[in-house]
Design an enzyme around this catalytic site. Structure first.
Site, PDB file in Angstrom:
ATOM      1  N   ARG A  18       7.441  59.155   9.222  1.00  0.00           N
ATOM      2  CA  ARG A  18       6.098  58.881   9.735  1.00  0.00           C
ATOM      3  C   ARG A  18       5.797  59.964  10.760  1.00  0.00           C
ATOM      4  NH1 ARG A  18       4.532  53.299   8.834  1.00  0.00           N
ATOM      5  NH2 ARG A  18       5.196  53.000   6.669  1.00  0.00           N
ATOM      6  N   HIS A  43      22.541  68.842  13.053  1.00  0.00           N
ATOM      7  CA  HIS A  43      22.631  69.963  12.114  1.00  0.00           C
ATOM      8  C   HIS A  43      21.202  70.401  11.772  1.00  0.00           C
ATOM      9  CE1 HIS A  43      24.884  71.689   8.391  1.00  0.00           C
ATOM     10  NE2 HIS A  43      23.794  72.396   8.645  1.00  0.00           N
ATOM     11  N   HIS A  50      15.192  67.141   8.988  1.00  0.00           N
ATOM     12  CA  HIS A  50      15.569  66.021   9.868  1.00  0.00           C
ATOM     13  C   HIS A  50      15.542  66.507  11.328  1.00  0.00           C
ATOM     14  CE1 HIS A  50      19.581  67.676   9.184  1.00  0.00           C
ATOM     15  NE2 HIS A  50      19.729  67.125   7.995  1.00  0.00           N
ATOM     16  N   GLU A  70      25.671  72.042  14.525  1.00  0.00           N
ATOM     17  CA  GLU A  70      26.187  72.610  13.291  1.00  0.00           C
ATOM     18  C   GLU A  70      25.095  73.437  12.608  1.00  0.00           C
ATOM     19  OE1 GLU A  70      29.125  69.054  11.871  1.00  0.00           O
ATOM     20  OE2 GLU A  70      27.141  69.119  10.975  1.00  0.00           O
ATOM     21  N   THR A 100      22.737  69.026   1.285  1.00  0.00           N
ATOM     22  CA  THR A 100      23.684  68.704   2.349  1.00  0.00           C
ATOM     23  C   THR A 100      24.818  69.718   2.256  1.00  0.00           C
ATOM     24  OG1 THR A 100      24.962  66.939   3.399  1.00  0.00           O
ATOM     25  CG2 THR A 100      25.012  67.006   0.991  1.00  0.00           C
ATOM     26  N   HIS A 190      32.316  64.765   7.049  1.00  0.00           N
ATOM     27  CA  HIS A 190      31.492  64.648   5.838  1.00  0.00           C
ATOM     28  C   HIS A 190      31.962  63.458   5.007  1.00  0.00           C
ATOM     29  CE1 HIS A 190      28.112  66.464   3.653  1.00  0.00           C
ATOM     30  NE2 HIS A 190      28.588  65.704   2.683  1.00  0.00           N
ATOM     31  N   GLY A 213      27.849  60.711  10.417  1.00  0.00           N
ATOM     32  CA  GLY A 213      26.432  60.396  10.511  1.00  0.00           C
ATOM     33  C   GLY A 213      25.955  59.442   9.436  1.00  0.00           C
TER      34      GLY A 213
END
Ligand SMILES: CC(=O)[C@@H](O)[C@H](O)COP(=O)(O)O
Ligand SMILES: NCC(=O)COP(=O)(O)O
EC number: 2.6.99.2
Length: 238
Positions: A18, A43, A50, A70, A100, A190, A213
């Protein structure tokens, strides 16, 4: 002790869905620290899908635990690190459009390049970690880059964990011992989660840090952020 660094990329993914500032990634980072996170990882990717570069600047003003940034060391990333001077920069070889991270560095092919980058980051006072696959051939060259730590790319471990956890962790134990002999600090990340983390920690007790994460944020939907961070911390107490 193995530190838990909470990666808040996915909080920014939600915020970006949003136009406004809900959830507020800075507030979530502060709350994560209050709930037990021993570090905050971000990252920023070139498309800022993001974490945004401005988020990194805002976070750098308030994060009091270990701030870990990162990314691929392009000019924008390097300028950001020099400005922010985080506790740690983790170098990841992702192309700009990567969905990713899906591989560590080929430290043989990119040895000279990495040496220059590590030296530049050290000159700005930042500890460096290099994202790396669990293949022994990459570790001596990693040491030659001058990096302080390596971060083991754990997706293959996570994928194979449910089939045969002992086989899945074997290459990681081998390279971890090599890293230790070489005097490299050891991070991992990861796709670590509440199912596989404890076994990884039991298998490699001297891990310095894990950054988590995606799974942690998913778990927080069910357990809440405070409980979830405590649950992840407990997996590391073995
Ligand atoms: C290096 C690493 O494994 C993480 O940074 C992971 O790539 C998370 O990044 P995304 O949140 O963009 O998937
Ligand atoms: N360095 C790994 C990281 O920060 C988080 O990875 P994931 O838990 O989102 O897969």
């Amino acid at each position: 002790m193995t530190k838990l660094s909470v990666n808040i990329n996915k909080i920014a993914t939600l915020r970006n869905a949003r136009g406004a500032n809900n959830p507020n990634v800075v507030q979530v980072a502060l709350d994560a620290e209050r709930f037990g996170a021993q570090g905050i990882t971000v990252h920023p990717r070139p498309d800022e899908r993001h974490i945004r570069y401005q988020d990194v600047l805002d976070l750098s003003e308030v994060v009091t635990t270990e701030f870990n940034i990162e990314g691929y060391p392009d000019n924008r990333f390097m300028e950001l690190i020099k400005m922010v001077k985080p506790a740690q920069a983790t170098l990841v070889p992702d192309p700009p459009n990567a969905i990713t991270s899906n591989s560590g560095w080929d430290t043989i092919t990119h040895l000279e390049y990495l040496k220059d980058i590590v030296a530049e980051l050290h000159a700005s006072g930042t500890r460096v970690s290099i994202f790396i696959n669990p293949e022994s051939k990459f570790f001596e060259p990693a040491k030659e880059t001058g990096t302080d730590r390596v971060e083991l790319y754990t997706e293959p471990f996570a994928v194979n964990f449910s089939k045969d956890k002992h086989a899945a962790v074997k290459p990681y134990i081998e390279v971890s011992e090599l890293a230790r002999q070489l005097g490299l600090g050891l991070n991992a990340g990861h796709d670590l989660d509440l199912h596989n983390l404890k076994f990884l920690k039991e298998s490699i007790p001297y891990l310095d840090e894990v950054s988590i994460g995606h799974a942690l944020v998913c778990d927080a939907l069910y357990y809440g952020l405070e409980n979830t961070i405590q649950m992840y911390r407990r997996q590391l107490e073995v």
